[in-house]
Design a protein around this motif. Structure first.
Motif, mmCIF file in Angstrom:
data_model
loop_
_atom_site.group_PDB
_atom_site.id
_atom_site.type_symbol
_atom_site.label_atom_id
_atom_site.label_comp_id
_atom_site.label_asym_id
_atom_site.label_seq_id
_atom_site.Cartn_x
_atom_site.Cartn_y
_atom_site.Cartn_z
ATOM 1 N N GLY A 1 18.320 10.258 -9.445
ATOM 2 C CA GLY A 1 17.489 10.819 -8.540
ATOM 3 C C GLY A 1 18.512 10.554 -7.412
ATOM 4 O O GLY A 1 18.599 9.306 -6.920
ATOM 5 N N GLY A 2 18.038 10.433 -5.834
ATOM 6 C CA GLY A 2 18.399 9.982 -5.113
ATOM 7 C C GLY A 2 17.918 8.389 -4.433
ATOM 8 O O GLY A 2 17.231 8.194 -5.039
ATOM 9 N N ASN A 3 18.464 8.032 -2.991
ATOM 10 C CA ASN A 3 17.931 6.967 -2.217
ATOM 11 C C ASN A 3 16.293 6.611 -2.197
ATOM 12 O O ASN A 3 16.001 7.998 -1.802
ATOM 13 C CB ASN A 3 18.702 6.661 -0.865
ATOM 14 C CG ASN A 3 20.583 6.793 -1.492
ATOM 15 O OD1 ASN A 3 20.799 7.782 -0.579
ATOM 16 N ND2 ASN A 3 21.230 5.638 -1.994
ATOM 17 N N GLY A 4 15.954 6.093 -2.285
ATOM 18 C CA GLY A 4 14.859 5.848 -2.489
ATOM 19 C C GLY A 4 13.791 6.470 -3.384
ATOM 20 O O GLY A 4 12.858 6.353 -3.386
ATOM 21 N N ALA A 5 14.125 6.939 -4.598
ATOM 22 C CA ALA A 5 13.247 7.692 -5.337
ATOM 23 C C ALA A 5 13.120 7.247 -6.462
ATOM 24 O O ALA A 5 12.083 6.974 -7.328
ATOM 25 C CB ALA A 5 14.400 8.740 -6.321
ATOM 26 N N GLY A 6 13.358 5.687 -6.751
ATOM 27 C CA GLY A 6 12.297 4.378 -7.414
ATOM 28 C C GLY A 6 13.497 3.657 -8.460
ATOM 29 O O GLY A 6 12.337 3.589 -9.434
ATOM 30 N N LYS A 7 14.432 3.938 -8.651
ATOM 31 C CA LYS A 7 15.000 3.947 -10.175
ATOM 32 C C LYS A 7 14.761 2.805 -9.678
ATOM 33 O O LYS A 7 15.059 1.796 -11.330
ATOM 34 C CB LYS A 7 16.405 4.466 -10.104
ATOM 35 C CG LYS A 7 16.790 5.658 -9.403
ATOM 36 C CD LYS A 7 18.207 6.129 -9.903
ATOM 37 C CE LYS A 7 18.675 5.904 -8.365
ATOM 38 N NZ LYS A 7 18.487 5.554 -6.940
ATOM 39 N N SER A 8 15.455 1.482 -9.291
ATOM 40 C CA SER A 8 15.729 -0.025 -9.445
ATOM 41 C C SER A 8 14.236 -0.363 -9.705
ATOM 42 O O SER A 8 13.868 -1.558 -9.883
ATOM 43 C CB SER A 8 16.277 -0.350 -7.179
ATOM 44 O OG SER A 8 17.780 0.224 -7.848
ATOM 45 N N SER B 1 0.814 -1.685 -0.480
ATOM 46 C CA SER B 1 -0.343 0.204 0.078
ATOM 47 C C SER B 1 0.924 1.519 -0.059
ATOM 48 O O SER B 1 0.148 2.286 0.018
ATOM 49 C CB SER B 1 -0.721 0.029 0.716
ATOM 50 O OG SER B 1 -0.679 0.694 1.854
ATOM 51 N N LYS B 2 2.511 0.928 -0.368
ATOM 52 C CA LYS B 2 2.764 2.467 -0.439
ATOM 53 C C LYS B 2 3.295 2.450 -1.952
ATOM 54 O O LYS B 2 3.394 1.705 -3.057
ATOM 55 C CB LYS B 2 4.316 2.286 0.427
ATOM 56 C CG LYS B 2 5.322 3.604 -0.352
ATOM 57 C CD LYS B 2 6.662 3.355 0.656
ATOM 58 C CE LYS B 2 7.406 4.281 0.648
ATOM 59 N NZ LYS B 2 9.180 3.764 0.779
ATOM 60 N N GLN B 3 3.109 3.683 -2.501
ATOM 61 C CA GLN B 3 3.566 4.107 -3.559
ATOM 62 C C GLN B 3 4.469 4.257 -3.918
ATOM 63 O O GLN B 3 5.325 5.324 -3.815
ATOM 64 C CB GLN B 3 2.317 5.491 -4.410
ATOM 65 C CG GLN B 3 1.163 4.751 -5.569
ATOM 66 C CD GLN B 3 1.117 6.155 -5.522
ATOM 67 O OE1 GLN B 3 0.654 7.400 -4.946
ATOM 68 N NE2 GLN B 3 0.135 5.962 -7.150
HETATM 69 N N1 LIG Z 1 10.016 -4.802 -2.353
HETATM 70 C C1 LIG Z 1 9.688 -3.862 -0.953
HETATM 71 N N2 LIG Z 1 8.687 -3.326 -0.611
HETATM 72 C C2 LIG Z 1 9.098 -2.699 0.352
HETATM 73 N N3 LIG Z 1 9.473 -1.483 0.745
HETATM 74 C C3 LIG Z 1 10.340 -1.403 -1.260
HETATM 75 C C4 LIG Z 1 10.213 -2.851 -2.011
HETATM 76 N N4 LIG Z 1 11.120 -2.288 -2.880
HETATM 77 C C5 LIG Z 1 11.325 -0.568 -2.776
HETATM 78 N N5 LIG Z 1 10.334 -0.554 -1.929
HETATM 79 C C6 LIG Z 1 10.566 0.902 -1.262
HETATM 80 O O1 LIG Z 1 10.558 1.538 -2.378
HETATM 81 C C7 LIG Z 1 11.260 3.675 -2.448
HETATM 82 C C8 LIG Z 1 12.045 3.096 -3.886
HETATM 83 O O2 LIG Z 1 13.360 1.963 -3.924
HETATM 84 P P1 LIG Z 1 14.101 2.101 -4.566
HETATM 85 O O3 LIG Z 1 15.084 0.503 -4.715
HETATM 86 O O4 LIG Z 1 13.224 1.518 -6.184
HETATM 87 O O5 LIG Z 1 14.798 3.203 -4.852
HETATM 88 P P2 LIG Z 1 16.229 3.253 -5.735
HETATM 89 O O6 LIG Z 1 15.644 4.839 -6.051
HETATM 90 O O7 LIG Z 1 17.181 2.928 -6.446
HETATM 91 O O8 LIG Z 1 17.578 3.837 -3.748
HETATM 92 P P3 LIG Z 1 18.803 3.630 -4.084
HETATM 93 O O9 LIG Z 1 19.181 4.690 -4.949
HETATM 94 O O10 LIG Z 1 19.213 3.537 -2.883
HETATM 95 O O11 LIG Z 1 19.239 2.109 -4.877
HETATM 96 C C9 LIG Z 1 12.356 2.681 -0.797
HETATM 97 O O12 LIG Z 1 11.674 3.734 -0.681
HETATM 98 C C10 LIG Z 1 12.139 1.362 -0.503
HETATM 99 O O13 LIG Z 1 12.113 1.371 0.582
#
Ligand SMILES: Nc1ncnc2c1ncn2[C@@H]1O[C@H](COP(=O)(O)OP(=O)(O)OP(=O)(O)O)[C@@H](O)[C@H]1O
Length: 240
Positions: free
Chosen positions: A38-45, A17-19
């Motif tokens: 994007g920064g940490n947690g931006a959604g790149k991966s 339920s988290k977008q």
């Molecule tokens: N399987 C999951 N369960 C819960 N939260 C998740 C899951 N996958 C990702 N998230 C959350 O989604 C958000 C985006 O994560 P994502 O790994 O895509 O970011 P990122 O931009 O790649 O970050 P980073 O640069 O730190 O690798 C983060 O807040 C992460 O905690």
């Protein structure tokens, strides 16, 4: 629009339920390099994982060469080479043994000559070809992984933080290789924290912040990076 190879259309991904991705749309054309910053947690991966079929869109779609990934996951196996941040190859095997092993897993038959051509193309010194990967630098491992990707004839490359941990010479070599592959028709999506590095290798840059695509622009020439852009991508939530 036949040149569109990678496409996200109104893509949203929710986890528990988290977008995580919020209605993002972008295209990468054949022969183009797009960097998502994007920064940490931006959604790149998460974006890459959705294109690899490892995560499903909650709404919207991701497609490769016009084929929707969630409904046709086979398109990924046939078209995509993925380089994670840490290249997953076996340390006790040589470059050539790793390549032979992973090609056999994907059912590809390549001659020794094909393998040598590919290793030369990525400029891995031939003196290393028969050494175990445990003695390789990160840049050498990455070259091996790219040589493998080339041998798999995958026209689409996804790269996750490809230059993290590389020294400047290795970054320069990597950038040149990526540009060469793109000029030969490969389509490349990379995600990175490195705004300055992205400008050297990408044609266009997308800014992801808190799961939203907040900007998309042509990569500026070296030295002309607007600090506003950096701030926009890396400031957190309400600060921007
Ligand atoms: N399987 C999951 N369960 C819960 N939260 C998740 C899951 N996958 C990702 N998230 C959350 O989604 C958000 C985006 O994560 P994502 O790994 O895509 O970011 P990122 O931009 O790649 O970050 P980073 O640069 O730190 O690798 C983060 O807040 C992460 O905690």
């Amino acid at each position: 629009m036949s040149d569109v190879v990678i496409q996200a259309t109104n893509l949203s991904v929710d986890v528990q339920s988290k977008q995580i991705l919020k209605n993002i749309s972008f295209q990468v054309l054949k022969g183009e390099v797009l960097a998502l910053l994007g920064g940490n947690g931006a959604g790149k991966s998460t974006t890459i994982k959705t294109f690899l079929g490892l995560m499903k869109p909650t709404s919207g779609d991701v497609s490769l060469v016009g084929v929707s990934v969630p409904t046709n996951p086979d398109v990924v196996r046939k078209q995509v080479a993925y380089l994670p941040e840490s290249v997953m190859l076996y340390g006790h095997l040589t470059a050539i043994e790793n390549i032979r092993y992973f090609l056999s897993l994907s059912g590809k038959q390549k001659s020794d000559e094909d393998i040598a051509v590919s290793l030369k193309r990525v400029a891995l010194q031939s003196s290393s070809w028969h050494q175990p990967l445990s003695g390789y630098s990160k840049g050498m491992r990455q070259k091996t992984a790219i040589a493998l990707a080339l041998l798999r004839d995958a026209p689409i490359l996804f790269l996750d933080e490809p230059t993290s941990g590389l020294d400047p010479v290795a970054i320069d070599e990597f950038n040149r290789l990526i540009n060469q592959l793109a000029s030969q028709g490969a389509t490349i999506l990379m995600v990175t924290h490195d705004v300055y590095g992205a400008c050297h290798v990408a044609n266009r840059i997308g800014l992801l912040r808190d799961g939203e695509l907040v900007g998309m622009f042509d990569a500026p020439a070296e030295g002309n990076i607007d600090s506003e852009v950096v701030h926009k991508a890396f400031s957190q939530g309400s600060e921007a």
